[in-house]
Write an enzyme that holds these catalytic residues in place. Sequence first.
Site, PDB file in Angstrom:
ATOM      1  N   ARG A  70       0.819  -1.208   0.153  1.00 27.88           N
ATOM      2  CA  ARG A  70      -0.091   0.033  -0.068  1.00 27.88           C
ATOM      3  C   ARG A  70       0.889   1.252  -0.004  1.00 27.88           C
ATOM      4  O   ARG A  70       1.652   1.496   0.943  1.00 27.88           O
ATOM      5  CB  ARG A  70      -0.875   0.074   1.131  1.00 27.88           C
ATOM      6  CG  ARG A  70      -1.653   1.416   1.502  1.00 27.88           C
ATOM      7  CD  ARG A  70      -2.902   1.789   0.530  1.00 27.88           C
ATOM      8  NE  ARG A  70      -3.152   2.902   0.493  1.00 27.88           N
ATOM      9  CZ  ARG A  70      -4.424   3.286   1.463  1.00 27.88           C
ATOM     10  NH1 ARG A  70      -4.898   2.293   2.279  1.00 27.88           N
ATOM     11  NH2 ARG A  70      -4.624   4.559   1.340  1.00 27.88           N
ATOM     12  N   ASP A  96      -6.903  -1.431   1.319  1.00 29.90           N
ATOM     13  CA  ASP A  96      -7.344  -0.291   2.070  1.00 29.90           C
ATOM     14  C   ASP A  96      -8.069  -0.875   3.406  1.00 29.90           C
ATOM     15  O   ASP A  96      -9.026  -1.504   3.094  1.00 29.90           O
ATOM     16  CB  ASP A  96      -7.942   0.855   1.397  1.00 29.90           C
ATOM     17  CG  ASP A  96      -8.539   1.949   2.384  1.00 29.90           C
ATOM     18  OD1 ASP A  96      -7.829   2.034   3.230  1.00 29.90           O
ATOM     19  OD2 ASP A  96      -9.614   2.462   2.172  1.00 29.90           O
TER      20      ASP A  96
END
Length: 159
Positions: free
Chosen positions: A84, A96
């Site tokens: 990420r 996420d």
Amino acid sequence: MAQVTAYIGIGANLGDARANVADAIARLARLPGAQLVDASPSYRTAPIDSSGDDYINAVARIATTLAAGELLQALHGIEAAHGRERPYRNAPRTLDLDLLLYGEEQIASATLTVPHPRITERAFVLVPLLALAPALTVPGKGAASDYLASVADQAISQL
């Protein structure tokens, strides 16, 4: 510390998004200090305030003895394991993880806001959340189901 029920929003739209969401759920099941209670089905949604491919979204319910800040750090660790990056707000992402709810607590700190500030504004959160807990109440806001009509124009389909 007493056990708390927490809800985690899961989303991805880069790489193999379905596999990334499934792996996040598996990692939550192995998270020290937490137990995966259940997870919603996965859903496909169009990006909101973002760009890129459609998202794959789900919500997980965990029971945890981790403090909210510790849980957030653990979620960031899972995101990092998926590569990420945060180049700008709402950028497309490999994974996420959002701490949506942490028991009945209302938290407003520099690093964490719970309930998640947009929990009642996003179909990709509300629909899977209500699939897990149809009678859920959002602290400070009321019944989560009361907000479904306001997100009815946001396309979402169960996979």
